[in-house]
Design a protein around this motif. Sequence first.
Motif, PDB file in Angstrom:
ATOM      1  N   ARG A 181     -11.632  67.056 -15.511  1.00  0.00           N
ATOM      2  CA  ARG A 181     -11.767  68.012 -14.418  1.00  0.00           C
ATOM      3  C   ARG A 181     -10.528  68.898 -14.405  1.00  0.00           C
ATOM      4  N   PRO A 182     -10.587  70.034 -13.694  1.00  0.00           N
ATOM      5  CA  PRO A 182      -9.434  70.946 -13.751  1.00  0.00           C
ATOM      6  C   PRO A 182      -8.108  70.271 -13.402  1.00  0.00           C
ATOM      7  N   GLN A 183      -8.125  69.335 -12.446  1.00  0.00           N
ATOM      8  CA  GLN A 183      -6.865  68.748 -11.981  1.00  0.00           C
ATOM      9  C   GLN A 183      -6.664  67.289 -12.380  1.00  0.00           C
ATOM     10  N   PHE A 184      -7.715  66.645 -12.857  1.00  0.00           N
ATOM     11  CA  PHE A 184      -7.555  65.212 -13.126  1.00  0.00           C
ATOM     12  C   PHE A 184      -8.517  64.730 -14.209  1.00  0.00           C
ATOM     13  N   TYR A 185      -8.228  63.524 -14.702  1.00  0.00           N
ATOM     14  CA  TYR A 185      -9.153  62.785 -15.563  1.00  0.00           C
ATOM     15  C   TYR A 185      -9.710  61.627 -14.754  1.00  0.00           C
ATOM     16  N   ARG A 186     -10.967  61.240 -15.045  1.00  0.00           N
ATOM     17  CA  ARG A 186     -11.501  60.027 -14.448  1.00  0.00           C
ATOM     18  C   ARG A 186     -12.071  59.147 -15.551  1.00  0.00           C
ATOM     19  N   LEU A 187     -11.718  57.861 -15.504  1.00  0.00           N
ATOM     20  CA  LEU A 187     -12.292  56.879 -16.423  1.00  0.00           C
ATOM     21  C   LEU A 187     -13.134  55.910 -15.609  1.00  0.00           C
ATOM     22  N   SER A 188     -14.320  55.562 -16.111  1.00  0.00           N
ATOM     23  CA  SER A 188     -15.208  54.654 -15.379  1.00  0.00           C
ATOM     24  C   SER A 188     -15.819  53.611 -16.302  1.00  0.00           C
ATOM     25  N   ILE A 189     -16.010  52.418 -15.743  1.00  0.00           N
ATOM     26  CA  ILE A 189     -16.695  51.322 -16.437  1.00  0.00           C
ATOM     27  C   ILE A 189     -17.923  50.992 -15.609  1.00  0.00           C
ATOM     28  N   TRP A 190     -19.102  51.148 -16.144  1.00  0.00           N
ATOM     29  CA  TRP A 190     -20.330  50.860 -15.384  1.00  0.00           C
ATOM     30  C   TRP A 190     -20.789  49.433 -15.622  1.00  0.00           C
ATOM     31  N   THR A 191     -21.198  48.787 -14.539  1.00  0.00           N
ATOM     32  CA  THR A 191     -21.644  47.392 -14.628  1.00  0.00           C
ATOM     33  C   THR A 191     -23.117  47.272 -14.236  1.00  0.00           C
ATOM     34  N   ARG A 192     -23.742  46.241 -14.773  1.00  0.00           N
ATOM     35  CA  ARG A 192     -25.164  45.973 -14.576  1.00  0.00           C
ATOM     36  C   ARG A 192     -25.462  45.509 -13.155  1.00  0.00           C
ATOM     37  N   LEU A 193     -24.499  44.837 -12.551  1.00  0.00           N
ATOM     38  CA  LEU A 193     -24.680  44.269 -11.217  1.00  0.00           C
ATOM     39  C   LEU A 193     -23.498  44.647 -10.344  1.00  0.00           C
ATOM     40  N   ALA A 194     -23.714  44.581  -9.036  1.00  0.00           N
ATOM     41  CA  ALA A 194     -22.621  44.789  -8.083  1.00  0.00           C
ATOM     42  C   ALA A 194     -22.677  43.652  -7.073  1.00  0.00           C
ATOM     43  N   PRO A 195     -21.519  43.101  -6.675  1.00  0.00           N
ATOM     44  CA  PRO A 195     -21.563  41.980  -5.733  1.00  0.00           C
ATOM     45  C   PRO A 195     -22.075  42.458  -4.376  1.00  0.00           C
ATOM     46  N   SER A 196     -22.901  41.656  -3.758  1.00  0.00           N
ATOM     47  CA  SER A 196     -23.373  42.032  -2.427  1.00  0.00           C
ATOM     48  C   SER A 196     -22.434  41.441  -1.380  1.00  0.00           C
ATOM     49  N   GLN A 197     -22.462  42.055  -0.227  1.00  0.00           N
ATOM     50  CA  GLN A 197     -21.525  41.720   0.843  1.00  0.00           C
ATOM     51  C   GLN A 197     -21.629  40.246   1.243  1.00  0.00           C
ATOM     52  N   GLY A 198     -20.490  39.570   1.228  1.00  0.00           N
ATOM     53  CA  GLY A 198     -20.429  38.222   1.783  1.00  0.00           C
ATOM     54  C   GLY A 198     -21.123  37.135   0.970  1.00  0.00           C
ATOM     55  N   GLU A 199     -21.506  37.427  -0.245  1.00  0.00           N
ATOM     56  CA  GLU A 199     -22.153  36.394  -1.048  1.00  0.00           C
ATOM     57  C   GLU A 199     -21.170  35.813  -2.044  1.00  0.00           C
ATOM     58  N   ALA A 200     -21.026  34.502  -1.979  1.00  0.00           N
ATOM     59  CA  ALA A 200     -20.108  33.848  -2.908  1.00  0.00           C
ATOM     60  C   ALA A 200     -20.896  33.285  -4.082  1.00  0.00           C
ATOM     61  N   ASP A 201     -21.248  34.150  -5.014  1.00  0.00           N
ATOM     62  CA  ASP A 201     -22.066  33.703  -6.137  1.00  0.00           C
ATOM     63  C   ASP A 201     -21.320  33.802  -7.468  1.00  0.00           C
ATOM     64  N   GLY A 202     -20.027  34.012  -7.398  1.00  0.00           N
ATOM     65  CA  GLY A 202     -19.266  34.100  -8.634  1.00  0.00           C
ATOM     66  C   GLY A 202     -19.280  35.484  -9.246  1.00  0.00           C
ATOM     67  N   LEU A 203     -20.223  36.302  -8.796  1.00  0.00           N
ATOM     68  CA  LEU A 203     -20.322  37.642  -9.375  1.00  0.00           C
ATOM     69  C   LEU A 203     -19.109  38.497  -9.003  1.00  0.00           C
ATOM     70  N   LYS A 204     -18.626  38.316  -7.746  1.00  0.00           N
ATOM     71  CA  LYS A 204     -17.478  39.116  -7.322  1.00  0.00           C
ATOM     72  C   LYS A 204     -16.258  38.808  -8.201  1.00  0.00           C
ATOM     73  N   ASP A 205     -16.056  37.519  -8.496  1.00  0.00           N
ATOM     74  CA  ASP A 205     -14.934  37.147  -9.377  1.00  0.00           C
ATOM     75  C   ASP A 205     -15.091  37.780 -10.756  1.00  0.00           C
ATOM     76  N   ARG A 206     -16.326  37.738 -11.245  1.00  0.00           N
ATOM     77  CA  ARG A 206     -16.578  38.264 -12.594  1.00  0.00           C
ATOM     78  C   ARG A 206     -16.330  39.773 -12.618  1.00  0.00           C
ATOM     79  N   ILE A 207     -16.792  40.463 -11.570  1.00  0.00           N
ATOM     80  CA  ILE A 207     -16.568  41.907 -11.465  1.00  0.00           C
ATOM     81  C   ILE A 207     -15.067  42.197 -11.360  1.00  0.00           C
ATOM     82  N   GLU A 208     -14.379  41.394 -10.553  1.00  0.00           N
ATOM     83  CA  GLU A 208     -12.939  41.629 -10.381  1.00  0.00           C
ATOM     84  C   GLU A 208     -12.165  41.378 -11.671  1.00  0.00           C
TER      85      GLU A 208
END
Lengths: 255, 95
Positions: A181-208
Motif C-alpha cells: 500500500r502507499p504507506q505500509f506493507y501488510r503480511l497475512s497468514i490465513w487459517t482454515r479455522l478460527a477459535p470461537s468465543q469461550g471454547e476451550a477446544d485446543g484450537l485457540k492454543d494451536r492458532i496462537e
Amino acid sequence: QEIDMQAQAEGIRTVFNDPTNFNVKHPLYSSWTLWFDSPATKGRNLPQTPVSAFPQTPIPPTPGAAAAQGWMEDIKRVISFDSVEEFWGLYNNIVPPSQLPQKANYYLFKEGIIPAWEDEANKNGGKWSIQLPKDKNRGHVDKMWLYTMLAAIGETFDPSPPSEGGSAPQSLITGVIVSVRPQFYRLSIWTRLAPSQGEADGLKDRIENVGRHFKMSVLGFGEAQRLAGPLATEVEFLSHKDSEKKGKAAKKIII
Amino acid sequence: TLTKNHVPAPLPSALATARNIDNINSVQYPEGIQSPKAELNTNAKDGKFRYDREFLLQFMALCKEKPAMLPPLDAIGLEPVDQSSLSMSRGGSGR
C-alpha cells in the motif's frame, strides 16, 4: 518407468549432487498456487496471445466460492508448483514485494483454495496479520515475505496438527498474502479455522502457536516486543466473520 | 536431426523428469548440506514432508531455472517498479 529404473541403478541425485542433472526432487506437503493483482491487472480480459497462453482463473469449485467471483475477477493466477525446486525457480524469476507497483498483492494459497473468504476452506477461518510502515521496512519486506512463504510451503507454521484417520494430517494454513500500500506493507497468514468465543477446544492454543511462530521465527521480533505505532499494528488475529462486520467490536487476538 | 550443428539441443530440464523423493529420511546429502530437521518428518505419511527454513534456503542459489509455465509477467501487470523513477515517469502519482 525408465527414469525410475535409471534412478534405481544410478542412485539418488539431488540438486545438491548435480544442479543440472538431478533425478529426484523434494515434494512439498501441499501443492501451491501463486495469485497476483494490482491496479494494472484490473479489467484485463487477457484475450490475445501471448496472454491467452497462461491459465485462466479456474471456475470456482463450490457454490460458496461462486459468490467470490466479483472479488476474484481481477486476481490473476500466476502459476502452481509442488516441489521445493520449482518454488525456487519461481522465486528467482519473479518480482519481490519491494519492487511491486502500488496496491499490488501476492496471494500464495494451497492448490484448490481461492484467496477469498467465500472458499469452503476459508469461510470458517481467519487471519494473522501485521501492518508495517513502508519507509522503515522497504529493506526488510522481501525477506519477511520469503520467510513467510518458506514457513507456509515447508509447513512449519502448524507443526503438530492432529492426525485424521491414518492419512497425513491437515494443517490449519490455507494461504499467505503480502499487500503493498502507499504507506505500509501488510503480511497475512490465513487459517482454515478460527477459535470461537469461550471454547476451550485446543484450537485457540494451536492458532496462537501459529501467530507466535509468525512473530518470532518468521518476522524476527521478540515475544514481548510491542509493535503498534504510526501505520503499524501488532501481530493480530481476526476471524473472517468478524472482518466482515466492520464497525462492530472485533474480537482480536494479539500476540 | 534438422537442428543446426553448432546449436546444441537443449537438455530436457532435470526438473521435468525428476521423480519425487518418497523417503526423505533415506536421502544422503553431500557434505556441507544440512538435512531437513528430522523431528519435522518423524511421522511423515503419503510422501508429505515438512522442511525447515535453513534446509529450504540452501536451494536458493541452485534452482534458478525459469518455470516453463510462468506467463509473461508484463501481461498480468506484474512488472518491477523502478523506485527511483517513480516520481518522474508516473507523474508523481506514486507518492
